[in-house]
Design an enzyme around this catalytic site. Sequence first.
Site, PDB file in Angstrom:
ATOM      1  N   GLY A  11      63.722  60.289  83.529  1.00 49.98           N
ATOM      2  CA  GLY A  11      64.971  61.021  83.290  1.00 49.98           C
ATOM      3  C   GLY A  11      65.934  60.136  82.520  1.00 49.98           C
ATOM      4  O   GLY A  11      66.384  59.112  83.039  1.00 49.98           O
ATOM      5  N   SER A 130      68.840  60.302  91.462  1.00 50.51           N
ATOM      6  CA  SER A 130      69.595  61.555  91.356  1.00 50.51           C
ATOM      7  C   SER A 130      70.213  61.845  92.710  1.00 50.51           C
ATOM      8  O   SER A 130      69.674  61.464  93.743  1.00 50.51           O
ATOM      9  CB  SER A 130      68.678  62.723  91.017  1.00 50.51           C
ATOM     10  OG  SER A 130      67.677  62.365  90.119  1.00 50.51           O
ATOM     11  N   LEU A 162      78.422  55.883  89.490  1.00 49.91           N
ATOM     12  CA  LEU A 162      79.184  55.728  88.246  1.00 49.91           C
ATOM     13  C   LEU A 162      79.928  57.007  87.903  1.00 49.91           C
ATOM     14  O   LEU A 162      79.478  58.111  88.231  1.00 49.91           O
ATOM     15  CB  LEU A 162      78.269  55.330  87.082  1.00 49.91           C
ATOM     16  CG  LEU A 162      77.252  56.340  86.537  1.00 49.91           C
ATOM     17  CD1 LEU A 162      77.867  57.336  85.570  1.00 49.91           C
ATOM     18  CD2 LEU A 162      76.135  55.603  85.844  1.00 49.91           C
ATOM     19  N   LEU A 220      76.809  62.367  98.888  1.00 53.93           N
ATOM     20  CA  LEU A 220      77.452  63.684  98.965  1.00 53.93           C
ATOM     21  C   LEU A 220      78.854  63.549  99.548  1.00 53.93           C
ATOM     22  O   LEU A 220      79.808  64.188  99.091  1.00 53.93           O
ATOM     23  CB  LEU A 220      76.637  64.644  99.845  1.00 53.93           C
ATOM     24  CG  LEU A 220      75.265  65.078  99.333  1.00 53.93           C
ATOM     25  CD1 LEU A 220      74.642  66.087 100.293  1.00 53.93           C
ATOM     26  CD2 LEU A 220      75.380  65.699  97.948  1.00 53.93           C
ATOM     27  N   CYS A 275      78.876  66.697  89.017  1.00 49.23           N
ATOM     28  CA  CYS A 275      78.600  66.300  90.410  1.00 49.23           C
ATOM     29  C   CYS A 275      79.417  67.023  91.471  1.00 49.23           C
ATOM     30  O   CYS A 275      78.860  67.499  92.456  1.00 49.23           O
ATOM     31  CB  CYS A 275      78.857  64.805  90.573  1.00 49.23           C
ATOM     32  SG  CYS A 275      77.609  63.821  89.777  1.00 49.23           S
ATOM     33  N   ARG A 345      79.866  69.708  81.211  1.00 44.71           N
ATOM     34  CA  ARG A 345      79.304  70.404  82.374  1.00 44.71           C
ATOM     35  C   ARG A 345      80.417  70.710  83.392  1.00 44.71           C
ATOM     36  O   ARG A 345      81.167  69.836  83.768  1.00 44.71           O
ATOM     37  CB  ARG A 345      78.195  69.555  83.013  1.00 44.71           C
ATOM     38  CG  ARG A 345      76.946  69.507  82.130  1.00 44.71           C
ATOM     39  CD  ARG A 345      75.849  68.638  82.717  1.00 44.71           C
ATOM     40  NE  ARG A 345      76.197  67.234  82.718  1.00 44.71           N
ATOM     41  CZ  ARG A 345      75.436  66.284  83.241  1.00 44.71           C
ATOM     42  NH1 ARG A 345      74.284  66.593  83.818  1.00 44.71           N
ATOM     43  NH2 ARG A 345      75.811  65.026  83.197  1.00 44.71           N
TER      44      ARG A 345
HETATM   45  C1  UDX Z   1      82.211  61.653  89.846  1.00 42.09           C
HETATM   46  C2  UDX Z   1      82.414  60.487  90.819  1.00 42.09           C
HETATM   47  O1  UDX Z   1      83.682  59.857  90.539  1.00 42.09           O
HETATM   48  C3  UDX Z   1      81.277  59.500  90.692  1.00 42.09           C
HETATM   49  O2  UDX Z   1      81.425  58.460  91.652  1.00 42.09           O
HETATM   50  C4  UDX Z   1      79.957  60.228  90.908  1.00 42.09           C
HETATM   51  O3  UDX Z   1      78.881  59.330  90.708  1.00 42.09           O
HETATM   52  C5  UDX Z   1      79.823  61.405  89.964  1.00 42.09           C
HETATM   53  O4  UDX Z   1      80.957  62.263  90.082  1.00 42.09           O
HETATM   54  P1  UDX Z   1      82.595  62.030  87.244  1.00 42.09           P
HETATM   55  O5  UDX Z   1      82.361  63.467  87.555  1.00 42.09           O
HETATM   56  O6  UDX Z   1      81.847  61.413  86.111  1.00 42.09           O
HETATM   57  O7  UDX Z   1      82.275  61.132  88.528  1.00 42.09           O
HETATM   58  O8  UDX Z   1      84.156  61.809  86.924  1.00 42.09           O
HETATM   59  P2  UDX Z   1      85.475  61.638  87.821  1.00 42.09           P
HETATM   60  O9  UDX Z   1      86.269  60.541  87.223  1.00 42.09           O
HETATM   61  O10 UDX Z   1      85.201  61.558  89.262  1.00 42.09           O
HETATM   62  O11 UDX Z   1      86.266  62.996  87.524  1.00 42.09           O
HETATM   63  C6  UDX Z   1      85.800  64.256  87.978  1.00 42.09           C
HETATM   64  C7  UDX Z   1      86.791  65.340  87.627  1.00 42.09           C
HETATM   65  O12 UDX Z   1      87.993  65.219  88.390  1.00 42.09           O
HETATM   66  C8  UDX Z   1      87.235  65.345  86.168  1.00 42.09           C
HETATM   67  O13 UDX Z   1      87.290  66.684  85.700  1.00 42.09           O
HETATM   68  C9  UDX Z   1      88.609  64.729  86.204  1.00 42.09           C
HETATM   69  O14 UDX Z   1      89.426  65.117  85.130  1.00 42.09           O
HETATM   70  C10 UDX Z   1      89.113  65.276  87.533  1.00 42.09           C
HETATM   71  N1  UDX Z   1      90.210  64.475  88.126  1.00 42.09           N
HETATM   72  C11 UDX Z   1      89.979  63.176  88.488  1.00 42.09           C
HETATM   73  C12 UDX Z   1      91.442  65.061  88.366  1.00 42.09           C
HETATM   74  O15 UDX Z   1      91.660  66.240  88.070  1.00 42.09           O
HETATM   75  N2  UDX Z   1      92.435  64.308  88.953  1.00 42.09           N
HETATM   76  C13 UDX Z   1      92.242  63.010  89.319  1.00 42.09           C
HETATM   77  O16 UDX Z   1      93.184  62.398  89.853  1.00 42.09           O
HETATM   78  C14 UDX Z   1      90.971  62.426  89.084  1.00 42.09           C
HETATM   79  P1  ADP Z   2      72.221  63.363  85.144  1.00 46.97           P
HETATM   80  O1  ADP Z   2      73.656  63.601  84.789  1.00 46.97           O
HETATM   81  O2  ADP Z   2      71.932  63.473  86.620  1.00 46.97           O
HETATM   82  O3  ADP Z   2      71.652  62.112  84.541  1.00 46.97           O
HETATM   83  P2  ADP Z   2      70.919  64.866  83.020  1.00 46.97           P
HETATM   84  O4  ADP Z   2      70.678  66.336  82.914  1.00 46.97           O
HETATM   85  O5  ADP Z   2      71.834  64.201  82.048  1.00 46.97           O
HETATM   86  O6  ADP Z   2      71.386  64.604  84.526  1.00 46.97           O
HETATM   87  O7  ADP Z   2      69.528  64.072  82.940  1.00 46.97           O
HETATM   88  C1  ADP Z   2      68.359  64.426  83.586  1.00 46.97           C
HETATM   89  C2  ADP Z   2      67.191  64.188  82.617  1.00 46.97           C
HETATM   90  O8  ADP Z   2      65.957  64.383  83.345  1.00 46.97           O
HETATM   91  C3  ADP Z   2      67.149  65.158  81.424  1.00 46.97           C
HETATM   92  O9  ADP Z   2      67.161  64.404  80.232  1.00 46.97           O
HETATM   93  C4  ADP Z   2      65.809  65.913  81.599  1.00 46.97           C
HETATM   94  O10 ADP Z   2      65.163  66.184  80.362  1.00 46.97           O
HETATM   95  C5  ADP Z   2      64.998  64.913  82.433  1.00 46.97           C
HETATM   96  N1  ADP Z   2      63.897  65.507  83.186  1.00 46.97           N
HETATM   97  C6  ADP Z   2      63.893  66.607  83.973  1.00 46.97           C
HETATM   98  N2  ADP Z   2      62.672  66.814  84.529  1.00 46.97           N
HETATM   99  C7  ADP Z   2      61.873  65.796  84.102  1.00 46.97           C
HETATM  100  C8  ADP Z   2      60.493  65.429  84.317  1.00 46.97           C
HETATM  101  N3  ADP Z   2      59.706  66.142  85.118  1.00 46.97           N
HETATM  102  N4  ADP Z   2      60.016  64.318  83.691  1.00 46.97           N
HETATM  103  C9  ADP Z   2      60.815  63.585  82.887  1.00 46.97           C
HETATM  104  N5  ADP Z   2      62.120  63.870  82.638  1.00 46.97           N
HETATM  105  C10 ADP Z   2      62.649  64.961  83.229  1.00 46.97           C
END
Ligand code: UDX
Ligand code: ADP
Length: 455
Positions: A11, A130, A162, A220, A275, A345
Amino acid sequence: MGFEKKILCIGAGYVGGPTMAVIAAKSPQVKVTVVDINEEKIKAWQTDQLPIYEPDLLAVVQKARGKNLFFSTEIEKNINDADIIFVSVNTPTKTFGEGAGKASDLQYIESTARSIIAASNSNKIVVEKSTLPVKTASALEKILNNNDKGLKFEVLSNPEFLAEGSAIRNLEFPDRVLIGSRETESGINARQQLVDIYLNWVPREKIIESNVWSSELSKLTANAFLAQKISSINSISALCEKTGADVGEISKAIGADNRIGNKFLNASIGFGGSCFKKDILNLVYICESLGLIEVAAYWEGVIKINEYQESRFVKRMLASMFNTLAGKKIALFGFAFKANTGDTRETPAYYIARQLLVERANLSITDPKAIPNAKIDLMDFVDNIKFTEDPYEAAKEADAIAVMTEWDLYKTLDYQKLFDSMRKPAFLFDGRNILDHNELMNIGFDVHAIGKSFD
Ligand code: UDX
Ligand code: ADP
């Protein structure tokens, strides 16, 4: 050069790519290969046009690529070669059958596990990277260890914390690294092998070891807590708009309390990203499945407030603009779910754009990095949308600007110039509270911001 250990990551997405790049850059004695079923993605990882935008990522990739970091589509061969396999495939929310809309769709995980058995001729450590529902490791173990080759797979959970836009910093200087395993001798031994890899750059005290279920549930829970903080302040922002309190002042006042902390208190149009919603829905589903209805309802409230926040924003735009948006041009400043990423997303901008289109507005969408993804997301509605990287072009003759993403760029624009090019009255809706509202009002904008009222 002989490598001490061979790591494979299945992935090559937002998590797998940056995570493996940092492991490789920090551990020259380890060979890291990243595979994906998506050939185009792998090709892009082999060039300097990486498939994702992430600050500082290219430099890290360039440091290790070709030395101990490799990107490949040869999944089977690389599985067999590896000592440790990270599984970083996507785990979207299920869209069908039992648990639809809430549970995780584990079909990619299961098919990955089956590929691992088919291609392996030696024992391996398999690491869940994941985010997965609690007890997935046991399902993985069951599939993997039910093989007729006599092979033994040890399954670890090593969730990735991250955040996009700051991924490299988060990986190089993590708050903590969490590694869960079975508490058997072989489980603890496997865990130690992963600890040893992280020790190449992470201080020992930041590496937390736990049982596998605690590790899965911690991921989670961390996301649920972070999202809860945003929904909490967003719920208060609605109250502020009715009372004359200022949500920014409240964030500052409550954030000064160490027990609350000043992070994740920025009121906004709502949280997005791959997430938060997915993980909370998953938590809700697990609780419901276990009969914990009150717990499920508690966490579901976090998502409900987020949806409320998005819809409230559109209602406010409509009410301010004389209850009709039909034929009006609205410039959306930003489409990414947060700054410093091209990822869209679950972006709140998508929901808002859809609602504005229902009101028959014409949209012009600008974003420094997310236009390609925005075009894909909105491809069914292109007749009423223009896309441009230039914010001045987006705002030309518009009735309103609505800030969707907190890009620094939007703080430094010439708002007098923007105002002069717009239809009057010119509205500005700051969905991220990043602009100087007094200055904008002095220019002549009719300004609306989250959790503030200027009447
Ligand atoms: C999040 C978690 O922070 C990270 O630890 C986990 O691994 C994946 O999910 P991410 O979704 O990449 O990370 O970004 P993050 O900085 O958490 O922001 C998420 C959303 O919350 C964004 O849309 C951001 O704009 C929003 N946000 C964040 C707010 O609206 N207000 C804030 O104060 C902080
Ligand atoms: P994340 O944000 O969790 O990294 P992404 O959708 O960006 O999620 O990445 C997941 C990756 O896993 C994609 O690039 C997808 O093509 C890959 N993937 C899904 N199923 C398989 C599989 N069976 N073998 C190899 N790669 C896969």
